[in-house]
Design a protein around this motif. Structure first.
Motif, PDB file in Angstrom:
ATOM      1  N   LEU B 352      31.169  44.806  42.801  1.00  0.00           N
ATOM      2  CA  LEU B 352      32.097  44.900  41.767  1.00  0.00           C
ATOM      3  C   LEU B 352      33.539  45.149  42.168  1.00  0.00           C
ATOM      4  O   LEU B 352      34.252  44.579  41.569  1.00  0.00           O
ATOM      5  N   ALA B 353      33.692  45.865  43.125  1.00  0.00           N
ATOM      6  CA  ALA B 353      34.800  46.319  43.483  1.00  0.00           C
ATOM      7  C   ALA B 353      35.756  44.975  43.735  1.00  0.00           C
ATOM      8  O   ALA B 353      36.888  44.677  43.357  1.00  0.00           O
ATOM      9  N   LYS B 354      35.166  44.227  44.783  1.00  0.00           N
ATOM     10  CA  LYS B 354      35.820  42.955  45.131  1.00  0.00           C
ATOM     11  C   LYS B 354      36.033  41.984  43.977  1.00  0.00           C
ATOM     12  O   LYS B 354      37.231  41.394  43.757  1.00  0.00           O
ATOM     13  N   LEU B 355      35.025  41.798  43.168  1.00  0.00           N
ATOM     14  CA  LEU B 355      35.082  41.007  41.946  1.00  0.00           C
ATOM     15  C   LEU B 355      36.460  41.471  41.046  1.00  0.00           C
ATOM     16  O   LEU B 355      37.037  40.665  40.856  1.00  0.00           O
ATOM     17  N   GLU B 356      36.340  42.750  40.977  1.00  0.00           N
ATOM     18  CA  GLU B 356      37.620  43.244  40.094  1.00  0.00           C
ATOM     19  C   GLU B 356      38.916  42.879  40.821  1.00  0.00           C
ATOM     20  O   GLU B 356      39.928  42.406  40.346  1.00  0.00           O
ATOM     21  N   ALA B 357      38.983  42.789  42.273  1.00  0.00           N
ATOM     22  CA  ALA B 357      40.177  42.624  42.901  1.00  0.00           C
ATOM     23  C   ALA B 357      40.450  41.143  42.767  1.00  0.00           C
ATOM     24  O   ALA B 357      41.669  40.558  42.621  1.00  0.00           O
ATOM     25  N   MET B 358      39.693  40.307  42.777  1.00  0.00           N
ATOM     26  CA  MET B 358      39.841  39.026  42.733  1.00  0.00           C
ATOM     27  C   MET B 358      40.154  38.577  41.330  1.00  0.00           C
ATOM     28  O   MET B 358      40.841  37.622  41.340  1.00  0.00           O
ATOM     29  N   THR B 359      39.838  39.589  40.399  1.00  0.00           N
ATOM     30  CA  THR B 359      40.426  38.931  39.048  1.00  0.00           C
ATOM     31  C   THR B 359      41.897  39.068  38.807  1.00  0.00           C
ATOM     32  O   THR B 359      42.314  38.753  37.811  1.00  0.00           O
ATOM     33  N   ALA B 360      42.472  39.819  39.664  1.00  0.00           N
ATOM     34  CA  ALA B 360      43.825  40.100  39.549  1.00  0.00           C
ATOM     35  C   ALA B 360      44.619  38.841  39.982  1.00  0.00           C
ATOM     36  O   ALA B 360      45.748  38.669  39.533  1.00  0.00           O
TER      37      ALA B 360
END
Lengths: 92, 452
Positions: B352-360
């Motif tokens: 989830l942490a990387k997914l959140e970063a990708m959404t930036a």
């Protein structure tokens, strides 16, 4: 009278009777063939036909149905599309 | 002007072999003129207006599918945010009744989803907005075709944390009342929601829109993947150029269909949304494009750069192809709807942490991901607040579509079937931020909003 131009695309393995079968159908529908080209691309046999449907006896849906039958019988992928889509995609 | 065999072959194989399609034609309909003091009259007006126009949309779209040999996958409707039209009828019972009316109108006209059952609450909540949110578990449990949204933040209003704090418990209740928690897949919470987005679950007909407008969502991750795969050794500048050229062509299809459809229906052409939208079909995956860039699995370091490059190239190609680019226009990275994303979560490359970063750097946000059913409501609110903060500070749309699946733990999986796909349940951070979120109130607008 302005033409109504569509492209028929045949993709698959080269075999006898492709042009014969499609052109017979087109003749029966009163659709004129304006141009034919063929090429081997990405290992596929590709043939394109530019046809004018202005005087067609049948609506596009019916012609499409018949063309798809030929495609199924010869195990080829056949598409029929109005020329505008190619103009839009390939010409700025 | 002659078209070469190569050009005809390219277009035909995009459709036949690479899943090129028009993903959605979404007709936006203003429902404000349907309002009546008599609620039955009101619902009749809504039903009639939607059904009449939806049927025309479906018929016209089918004609164009045949003319151009390109599938138009979804025919959809978006409506005025329902909380606005329900101001004088805002009881839970009436909200559910309105939802059932919309649901029936969609079913009776072969529309798979109707969007707009939501509210714009970025600055505060009206009584109608509150009742709408409270009614959502009932609405999503009682209907099949209704999609719901909330806009809880904008970069000029900041974020309404009080509204965010209502969402976690609402989603948990919705999850418990719908099979496999699928009701949650039909609700999305936004920051900076566009008024003309044609894609579900977040489509609505904005208040600045005309009486009706026609919006198109094109797609084509399979086409982009295919050209990227053919160009394994070019540098990033060339890669961007190749993607731009391809997306130009894809977008032109959308522009063509939009122009003709709007002419046939005599409805103004709204926008073309050029987002790459994956499906679970083999090869129709955004994750596979990232892999074709040379990344072993989505989530590996380097993924954000890859998505940034992809997004930018998509926008540049699309902007040249259509004068009406709008909606979300970028790249969607849902988990459950993309076989490559599912695989990345399952193999441990993506969390989830990387997914959140990708959404930036992607166009929308954290989409269609499942979390354990026992995740506290406050944690769900915090996931939403974090994601929307990214959008508000960076002046872009972000959104969350999260599915807390009752009885499931991280590592298990839930299968929604069809378009919604399969979601591996992802682990959430076990630490709490509830004291912070319970402060409530509104996050002030960022200083970058002061542009006047």
């Amino acid at each position: 009278m302005e033409k109504e131009l569509l492209f028929i695309t045949v993709i698959g393995e080269d075999k006898k009777g492709i042009v014969a079968k499609i052109s017979t159908l087109l003749y029966e529908c009163d659709i004129n063939i304006e141009d034919i080209n063929q090429r081997i691309m990405d290992r596929y046999f590709v043939m394109t036909m530019l046809v004018d449907m202005k005087e067609s006896k049948y609506p596009l849906e019916k012609v499409r149905e018949e063309i798809e039958k030929i495609g199924d019988a010869l195990q080829l992928k056949i598409q029929i599309q109005h020329e505008n889509i190619f103009k839009m995609m390939h010409r700025v | 002007m002659s078209i070469s065999v190569e050009e005809v072959f390219e277009t035909a194989s995009m459709i036949l072999n690479q899943n090129l399609d028009i993903r959605t034609t979404t007709l936006g309909i203003n429902l404000k003129d349907c309002i009546d003091n008599d609620f039955h009259k009101f619902t009749d007006n809504v039903y009639d207006k939607i059904k009449k126009n939806a049927q025309r949309l479906v018929q016209a779209a089918e004609k164009l599918e045949s003319k151009y040999g390109i599938p138009i996958i979804n025919k959809r409707i978006s409506v005025t945010p329902v909380s606005l039209i329900m101001e004088t009828h805002c009881t839970r019972e009436k909200y559910v009744s309105m939802a059932k009316t919309l649901d029936r109108a969609a079913a009776d006209s072969d529309i798979d989803f109707i969007g707009g059952f939501g509210a714009l609450v970025h600055k505060g909540l009206t009584r109608s907005d509150k009742v709408l949110i409270e009614s959502l578990p009932d609405v999503l449990a009682a209907t099949e075709h209704i999609c719901s949204f909330l806009n809880v933040g904008t970069n000029v209003a900041g974020m309404n944390l009080d509204a965010v704090n209502m969402i976690g418990s609402m989603l948990k209740e919705t999850a418990s009342r719908t099979k496999d928690a699928v009701g949650c897949a039909k609700f999305v919470v936004f920051a900076n929601a566009p008024e003309d987005n044609p894609f579900m679950a977040g489509a609505y007909h904005g208040i600045g829109e005309p009486d009706m407008s026609l919006n198109i969502g094109v797609s084509g991750p399979g086409v982009v993947r295919s050209v990227v795969e053919k160009n394994r050794n070019c540098d990033l500048t060339q890669l961007s150029e190749i993607i731009k050229r391809t997306v130009f062509k894809i977008t032109r299809c959308g522009e063509l269909i939009g122009r003709e459809l709007s002419q046939m229906l005599n409805i103004p052409f709204g926008i073309v949304d050029i987002s790459l939208a994956p499906t679970t079909a083999k090869g129709d995956s955004v994750a596979d494009i990232i892999k074709a860039f040379g990344i072993e699995a989505v989530g590996a370091h380097g993924t954000a750069l890859a998505i940034a490059l992809l997004m930018d190239a998509v926008k540049k190609g699309g902007a040249m192809a259509s004068g009406n680019v709008g909606g979300l226009s970028g790249t969607f990275i849902p988990i459950s709807e993309d076989s490559g994303m599912i695989e990345a979560v399952k193999c441990g490359a993506l969390n989830l942490a990387k997914l959140e970063a990708m959404t930036a750097v992607c166009s929308v946000g954290m989409d269609m991901f499942a979390i354990p059913g026992d995740t506290p409501a406050e944690t769900i609110n915090a996931i939403i607040a974090d994601e929307l903060a990214i959008g508000i500070i960076n002046n872009k749309t972000t959104a969350v579509r999260v599915i807390p699946v009752p009885g499931k733990k991280a590592g298990q999986s839930v299968n929604f079937g069809g378009l919604l796909g399969e979601a591996p349940v992802m682990e959430v951070n076990p630490y709490s931020s509830s004291d912070f979120l319970n402060r409530g109130g509104r996050m002030p607008a960022p200083v970058t909003s002061m542009r006047n």
